[in-house]
Design an enzyme around this catalytic site. Structure first.
Site, PDB file in Angstrom:
ATOM      1  CB  SER A 171     -19.400 -71.965 -37.352  1.00 51.10           C
ATOM      2  OG  SER A 171     -20.707 -71.777 -37.875  1.00 51.10           O
ATOM      3  CG  ASP A 172     -22.289 -68.028 -32.636  1.00 52.21           C
ATOM      4  OD1 ASP A 172     -23.456 -68.383 -32.906  1.00 52.21           O
ATOM      5  OD2 ASP A 172     -22.037 -67.236 -31.710  1.00 52.21           O
ATOM      6  CG  PHE A 173     -26.659 -67.138 -36.660  1.00 51.27           C
ATOM      7  CD1 PHE A 173     -27.798 -67.867 -36.372  1.00 51.27           C
ATOM      8  CD2 PHE A 173     -26.683 -66.277 -37.742  1.00 51.27           C
ATOM      9  CE1 PHE A 173     -28.944 -67.734 -37.132  1.00 51.27           C
ATOM     10  CE2 PHE A 173     -27.822 -66.141 -38.512  1.00 51.27           C
ATOM     11  CZ  PHE A 173     -28.956 -66.873 -38.212  1.00 51.27           C
ATOM     12  CB  SER A 219     -18.920 -67.320 -36.831  1.00 48.02           C
ATOM     13  OG  SER A 219     -18.721 -68.698 -36.692  1.00 48.02           O
TER      14      SER A 219
END
Ligand code: BGC
Length: 737
Positions: free
Chosen positions: A283-285, A287
């Site tokens: 995932s992104d930070f 997210s």
């Protein structure tokens, strides 16, 4: 940092140029997916390991934590964290890594960082790398970024960012390769290859559509039709996967109403299914948790479940998998088999990276791999080709011997910090040379170089001593002013509503122009700016996307003629912010602009054309193109369009030119772009010389997707345009049978 490193690093890094360093450690082995029997053996090792793991240990492999949250190193020893991020100091990293030996199964850690365009030696920002139109140099920039980061014990980078971007308002343009899908795909592959050669696994990001944020507002929704998703957004990801990226990161944004981190169609069906991606998806930070903000989950437990079931294998920094996946599995809402599948992907990457066989990490050797002469020489090579000359009235550049004095204006010209991704703050790095010093060095004592900051700081945001700058300018033969973006204006979360120079910079520039001295503008920006207000009033414009450690040297070389510029714009430069999004490969309209009549596509208050087209960039030489020939006027659908063109250097010194080949499908079952770049090659041509460039374009690359995501290449007439920017006019026709 231990005592030795603490004492050595500043010594080694503060001096420019660096002394030759003895014993640079050998390069780490290049990373690559194993194949055949080796790959099969890895799957068996994964089976064996999975059989020994508890549910908690499995979930631990999916938990990416790091500096800046409540992370505690003993989580690694407890098997609760299989990946960490944002550690940068070798001794600290050694301590973190040492926790693995205390864990029951001793599964090696993956350690991530945004190593984007350097670590100790800085390179041009990725958009500037793309401006070289030279994949060999792009590969080198990533290689050194990896090699330096790797020496500190990191083994994974959150790069390359391969988001397509047609909107200069979006702040992250500078992390990508610009607006063109072919260039972006070539750059994506080169960057993955470079990082792998330097020993870092890559994370192609952000899947998908992040760069299409509406209004250029970071994190905003994106709306992408199926055909555009496949034809425009997907190719760079395909290229990164083909180049072997080990991981892919999801986007923070929502596409067509579904947040990417919770989109099963995107992550599982398309990325892991149709694109055949074998690595893991991170995932992104935060997210995963942000699914709550997107209105797709009521709480963290639901967010964890939705992201996990969508196919997001690893949770970056939200802690939601750590806190909730076990309960979700116990309650039967998440199948245990899905857990095994996600863990398998993470372990697969770790095995293919060779982490299980790695010798223990030795933090004391890190300094020897930082900012070596070889890295700095390559940084200079990339910077040279990254500079795009947009204007050169009456050949003011290179500066003539009659120029006896130069006024350099702008704090950016003497500021000695390279821009770097914020998370890397505090790292040791080289102090880049100052522009006035580099001009002095190259021009010798007979040319007087003076300097005035002009603005309050290098950030270019507040007015400074304009009168002082004007006095300095008035006393010189030529004025060189460096303007642009720095500080909090670069990268994530830096969308702009105005693409003109900020008023303080425009005011300073106007005052300098009013002196009547020839003004050379260096744009130290990270995206296309609107230059309309001053472009035709200044003598020269050099576009320098932050060039890195050796940037000022490269700029001085161009201004003094030691380097003939060869960079090209990877994005269209608009005449006005209101033209954005503006890009060359647009669809035709039913009412194209032909006669400037009212009911033709255009504006009532501005021209339709951009100020500078995609692919544009001047040289000190004038290049012409002729003798365009195709090997065959008719090609089969599984064939190749091949041919050649001659490029001649008709005036000026030896130089490099980018031969650009664009193709248009004239009539199709749907409207096709007015032209698309399908081939480019940078060639060196001596003064008065010629080069014949051969090109080969597979016909299967000329197709498009329909609204059911089916790919088709249609028979019929195609036109080719060859030249040195996207307005290329030399044409030929061929037919696909
Ligand atoms: C960015 C990512 C980056 C991550 C970790 C996020 O905010 O969108 O691109 O890799 O932070 O620093």
């Amino acid at each position: 940092m231990n005592v030795l490193t603490r004492r050595l690093l500043p010594l080694l890094l503060a001096i420019a140029p660096l002394p030759a360093l003895a014993q640079q450690p050998p390069a780490p082995p290049a990373l690559a997916w194993k194949t055949g029997a080796e790959a099969r053996a890895i799957e068996r090792r994964i089976d064996a390991l999975l059989a020994r793991m508890t549910t908690a240990e499995k979930i631990g492999q999916l938990n990416l934590r790091g500096r800046g949250d409540d992370f505690r190193p003993e989580w690694i020893a407890q098997g609760r964290t299989g990946a960490v991020m944002n550690f940068t100091e070798p001794t600290e990293i050694a301590a973190v890594r040492a926790q693995v030996a205390r864990s029951r199964l001793q599964i090696p850690l993956i350690l991530g960082l945004d190593a984007i365009n350097g670590f100790a030696t800085y390179f041009p920002q990725p958009i500037g790398q793309a401006a070289t139109f030279n994949p060999r140099l792009v590969e080198l920039a990533s290689y050194w970024s990896a090699r330096e980061a790797r020496a500190t014990g990191i083994n994974w980078t959150f790069a390359p960012m391969i988001d397509m971007t047609r909107d200069a308002r979006w702040g992250r343009n500078m992390e990508g390769a610009g607006e063109d899908v072919h260039l972006a795909s070539v750059v994506a592959a080169a960057r993955v290859a470079g990082y792998h050669r330097g020993g870092l696994a890559t994370s192609a990001k952000h899947f998908i559509g992040y760069g299409a944020a509406e209004g250029g507002r970071d994190y905003n929704s994106v709306w992408i039709p199926v055909s555009e998703l496949w034809d425009y957004q997907m190719p760079a990801f395909r290229a990164a996967i083909a180049a072997g990226t080990f991981t892919v990161m999801t986007s923070l944004s929502a596409m067509n109403g579904i947040a990417a981190t919770g989109d099963r169609t995107l992550v599982t069906d398309i990325l892991k299914g149709r694109l055949g991606f074998r690595g893991f998806v991170v995932s992104d930070f935060d997210s995963v948790r942000e699914l709550i903000n997107h209105g797709m989950a009521a709480d963290r437990a639901e967010a964890a479940r939705k992201a996990f079931l969508a196919g997001v294998d690893m949770d970056m920094m939200s802690g939601a998998y750590d806190a909730h996946l076990a309960d979700e599995i116990r309650a039967g809402r998440v199948p245990a088999a899905a857990l095994d599948e996600a863990v398998r992907r993470v372990l697969r990457v770790k095995f293919h990276m060779g982490l299980f066989e790695e010798p223990p990490f030795d933090p004391t050797t890190a300094a020897r791999d930082m900012a070596t002469p070889a890295a700095r020489a390559d940084s200079l090579a990339v910077a040279r080709e990254s500079i795009v000359m947009l204007r050169n009235r009456e050949a003011i550049l290179p500066l003539r011997p009659s120029v006896r004095s130069i006024a350099v204006v702008g704090g950016a010209a003497t500021h000695q910090e390279d821009w770097q991704y914020s998370d890397n703050a505090g790292l040791p790095r080289v102090r880049p040379p100052k522009l006035p010093d580099e001009l002095s060095r190259l021009l010798g004592p007979d040319v007087a170089i003076s300097f005035a900051p002009g603005l309050a700081t290098h950030c270019n945001l507040a007015a400074g001593d304009t009168a002082g700058a004007v006095r300095t300018a008035e006393a010189a033969d030529v004025v060189v002013v460096m303007l642009g973006e720095d500080c909090e204006q670069i990268g994530e979360g830096t969308s702009r509503a105005h693409l003109d120079l900020p008023p303080v910079q425009q005011t300073l520039l106007d005052a300098l122009i009013a002196t009547g001295k020839p003004v050379v503008v260096i744009l130290h920006t990270t995206r296309p700016f609107v230059l309309t207000r001053f472009a035709d009033r200044v003598a020269a414009i050099l576009q320098a996307f932050h060039l890195g450690t050796e940037g000022r040297t490269a700029l001085a070389e161009v201004m003094t003629g030691r380097t003939n510029p060869s960079g090209k714009l990877p994005m269209t430069f608009p005449r006005a912010t209101g033209q954005v999004p503006i890009y060359y490969d647009a669809l035709p309209t039913g009412r194209p602009r032909l006669t400037n009549a009212r009911y033709e596509t255009g504006y009532t208050d501005e021209k339709l054309e951009p100020l500078y087209p995609f692919g544009f960039g001047l040289s000190f030489s004038r290049f012409t193109f002729d003798a365009l020939t195709l090997d065959a006027p008719r090609v089969a659908r599984n064939g190749t369009v091949s041919g050649s063109v001659r490029v001649s250097n008709v005036s000026g010194p030896a130089g490099k030119e980018v031969v650009q080949v664009y193709v248009r499908q004239m009539v199709g079952s749907r409207s096709r772009p007015v032209r698309q770049l399908r081939f480019f090659e940078k060639v060196e041509v001596g003064a008065g010389g010629h080069a014949t460039v051969r090109f080969a374009i597979p016909v299967r690359s000329l197709g498009f997707h329909d609204d059911q995501a089916r790919y088709r290449v249609e028979p019929g007439a195609y036109e080719i345009y060859v030249g040195n920017d996207s307005n290329a006019t030399l044409t030929a026709r061929f037919t696909v049978r």
